[in-house]
Enzyme design. Structure first.
Site: not given
Ligand code: GRF
Length: 229
Positions: A12, A93, A96, A112, A147, A177
């Site tokens: 997203s 996820m 690196l 995050h 991290l 976000e």
């Molecule tokens: C988000 O909540 C971000 O903070 C975390 O992973 C999630 C990714 O969401 N690192 P999306 O795949 O962008 O919907």
């Protein structure tokens, strides 16, 4: 500014970045979307916007280097070939390697789902709910070897009521976000982020004073203040 976006999941954040760039509000072009998960929804968003993709399972990589090093080296080569000037992690996820971070063709940004430095790691949102915090949120930061520990660019906060679920919190966090990530990338594209030790200073846009963060009378606290999103 050309950016490469790394994503492992539904994507997203990648989608919002693509939409804002297509609308001309975000002056960045996603030149490559990469994933360690060929099934990631993020790749479909990229394809819809005509963005080239690179998707491989880490298990495809082995050899003299460890598979992690080989995987990151292959990603890095693709990112450099695509001409990216910055790397944006959007739900990527995997950690690196230090080599990737050292050799990346520009800053590496991450988002995050907690107010760092609270609740680092893969389950920041769930951990905040399990801890029963009353305010949580999200953070965009520069990626370092530590991290979720790099200098913070922007944070947004939202409340969590007693008894609310992880889904309740994450719905709010994702909405935030989707506003702060394009903003942070826009500031980077404008060359307005100056790193001073742990602090990231937002330089003023020519002829435009920095907006002060709003007084804490609102449910959402965002600092620095959003300008465009
Ligand atoms: C988000 O909540 C971000 O903070 C975390 O992973 C999630 C990714 O969401 N690192 P999306 O795949 O962008 O919907």
């Amino acid at each position: 500014m050309k950016i490469a976006v790394l994503a492992s999941g539904r994507g997203s954040n990648l989608r919002v970045i693509l939409e804002q760039a297509a609308a001309g509000r975000l002056k960045a072009q996603v030149c490559l979307a990469l994933s360690n998960n060929p099934e990631a929804g993020a790749l479909k968003h990229a394809a819809e916007f005509g963005v080239p993709t690179w998707a491989h399972k880490p298990s495809e990589f082995s050899g003299a280097q460890s598979s992690r090093a080989a995987f990151d080296a292959a990603m890095l080569a693709a990112i450099k070939d695509a001409g990216a000037e910055a790397v944006v992690l959007a739900g990527y996820m995997r950690l690196l390697t230090p080599e990737f971070l050292r050799e990346a063709p520009g800053p590496v940004l991450n988002i995050h789902p907690s107010l760092l430095p609270s609740f680092i790691g893969l389950h920041g949102g769930k951990d905040a709910v399990d801890y029963s915090v009353r305010i949580s949120g999200c953070t965009v930061h520069l990626v370092t070897e530590e991290l979720d520990g790099g200098p913070i660019i922007i944070q947004a906060a939202c409340p969590l009521q007693a008894g609310e679920s992880e889904d309740d919190l994450m719905g709010r966090v994702h909405a935030l976000e989707h506003r702060i990530y394009p903003q942070a990338i826009q500031w980077l594209a404008e060359g307005r982020l100056k790193v001073e030790g742990r602090a990231v200073r937002l330089l003023p846009a020519p002829g435009k004073p920095i907006k002060p963060a709003p007084a804490p009378a609102f449910a959402h606290l965002i600092s620095p203040a959003l300008e465009d999103f």
